[in-house]
Design an enzyme around this catalytic site. Structure first.
Site, short mmCIF file in Angstrom:
data_model
loop_
_atom_site.label_atom_id
_atom_site.label_comp_id
_atom_site.label_asym_id
_atom_site.label_seq_id
_atom_site.Cartn_x
_atom_site.Cartn_y
_atom_site.Cartn_z
N THR A 222 -10.05 10.51 7.92
CA THR A 222 -10.56 9.91 9.08
C THR A 222 -9.53 9.47 10.02
O THR A 222 -8.35 9.72 9.63
CB THR A 222 -11.27 8.55 8.32
OG1 THR A 222 -10.08 7.97 7.96
CG2 THR A 222 -12.19 8.90 7.20
N GLU B 22 0.04 -5.06 8.50
CA GLU B 22 0.71 -6.60 8.23
C GLU B 22 2.09 -6.82 8.52
O GLU B 22 2.50 -7.81 8.44
CB GLU B 22 0.14 -6.93 6.86
CG GLU B 22 -1.44 -7.15 6.56
CD GLU B 22 -2.06 -5.91 6.32
OE1 GLU B 22 -3.18 -5.74 6.71
OE2 GLU B 22 -1.46 -4.99 5.67
N ALA C 255 4.56 3.17 4.38
CA ALA C 255 4.26 4.56 4.37
C ALA C 255 2.64 4.69 4.75
O ALA C 255 1.78 4.33 4.14
CB ALA C 255 4.25 5.34 3.19
N VAL C 256 2.37 5.54 5.77
CA VAL C 256 1.02 5.80 6.01
C VAL C 256 0.83 7.41 6.15
O VAL C 256 1.49 8.20 6.75
CB VAL C 256 0.81 5.29 7.74
CG1 VAL C 256 -0.67 5.60 8.04
CG2 VAL C 256 1.00 3.91 7.60
N PHE D 40 12.36 0.69 12.35
CA PHE D 40 11.14 1.20 11.92
C PHE D 40 11.50 2.16 10.74
O PHE D 40 11.61 3.21 10.88
CB PHE D 40 10.72 1.92 13.38
CG PHE D 40 9.05 2.46 13.17
CD1 PHE D 40 8.12 1.39 13.08
CD2 PHE D 40 8.70 3.70 12.87
CE1 PHE D 40 6.78 1.60 12.86
CE2 PHE D 40 7.44 4.04 12.65
CZ PHE D 40 6.45 2.99 12.55
N HIS E 156 -8.48 6.62 10.72
CA HIS E 156 -7.84 5.45 10.40
C HIS E 156 -6.22 5.54 10.53
O HIS E 156 -5.61 4.69 11.07
CB HIS E 156 -8.03 5.10 8.94
CG HIS E 156 -7.70 3.99 8.15
ND1 HIS E 156 -8.04 2.63 8.85
CD2 HIS E 156 -6.49 3.79 7.42
CE1 HIS E 156 -7.38 1.49 8.27
NE2 HIS E 156 -6.47 2.06 7.39
N SER F 35 0.68 -1.58 5.84
CA SER F 35 1.48 -1.41 6.95
C SER F 35 1.17 -1.98 8.18
O SER F 35 1.86 -2.61 8.99
CB SER F 35 1.95 0.05 7.36
OG SER F 35 2.63 0.83 6.14
N PHE G 299 0.77 -1.01 0.07
CA PHE G 299 0.03 -0.03 0.00
C PHE G 299 0.88 1.15 -0.13
O PHE G 299 1.98 1.29 0.51
CB PHE G 299 -0.91 0.16 1.24
CG PHE G 299 -2.16 0.98 1.20
CD1 PHE G 299 -3.22 0.57 0.32
CD2 PHE G 299 -1.95 2.11 1.73
CE1 PHE G 299 -4.14 1.43 0.22
CE2 PHE G 299 -3.03 3.11 1.86
CZ PHE G 299 -4.24 2.99 1.02
#
Length: 163
Positions: A93, A65, A87-88, A120, A95, A63, A25
């Site tokens: 929202t 998982e 990458a988030v 990390f 989330h 991420s 993702f």
């Protein structure tokens, strides 16, 4: 007083096995992080070729998982260090907050429980532009994560064994 420090060219690095767990993702970002990381490892003498016995790359859906796969890899006893890349990017929202809290807690837990360093390398940004800047437009943090992994693998090899 004894001082322990890691190195980027220690003999034990030539034998180090490294696992990379990469989230698919936001792959526009994660593939760049992976590229920077592999470049760093290669330039420091690690064989990153497809036929390499030193580096394994595992792709996961997102991420969230990363932790469960890192845990399985750590338990295998095959690796001296694991690098988690993801990458988030904040959305509209909550989330983002849930995902990043869980992945950071999970990665820390894997390292703590296994004694295997887990680097990390999950970017947490407010915008896609910020993520792109950290994955290669201005600098590539993947390189930094690779360097951290080498230092930790070397450091762990010099520390006294745990009881």
């Amino acid at each position: 007083m004894t001082t322990f420090e890691g190195s980027f060219s220690a003999p034990e690095l030539g034998r180090a096995r490294i696992a990379l767990v990469v989230a698919r993702f936001n792959d526009l970002i994660t593939t760049r992080l992976l590229s920077g990381c592999l470049d760093c490892l290669t330039r420091h003498g690690i064989d990153t070729s497809r036929s390499s016995a030193q580096v394994d790359t595992v792709w996961v859906p997102g991420s969230l998982e990363i932790s469960v796969v890192a845990q399985r890899l750590a338990r295998s006893g095959r690796y001296q260090v694991i690098i988690a890349l993801g990458a988030v990017i904040r959305g509209d929202t909550p989330h983002f907050d849930v995902v990043i809290a869980e992945v950071s807690r999970g990665v820390a837990s894997v390292a703590r429980d296994s004694g295997i360093p887990v680097i990390f390398g999950v970017l947490t940004t407010d915008t896609l532009q910020q993520a792109l800047e950290r994955a290669g437009i201005k600098s590539n943090l993947g390189w930094t994560y690779g360097l951290e992994a080498l230092e930790m693998a070397s450091l762990m090899a010099t520390l006294p064994p745990s009881p």
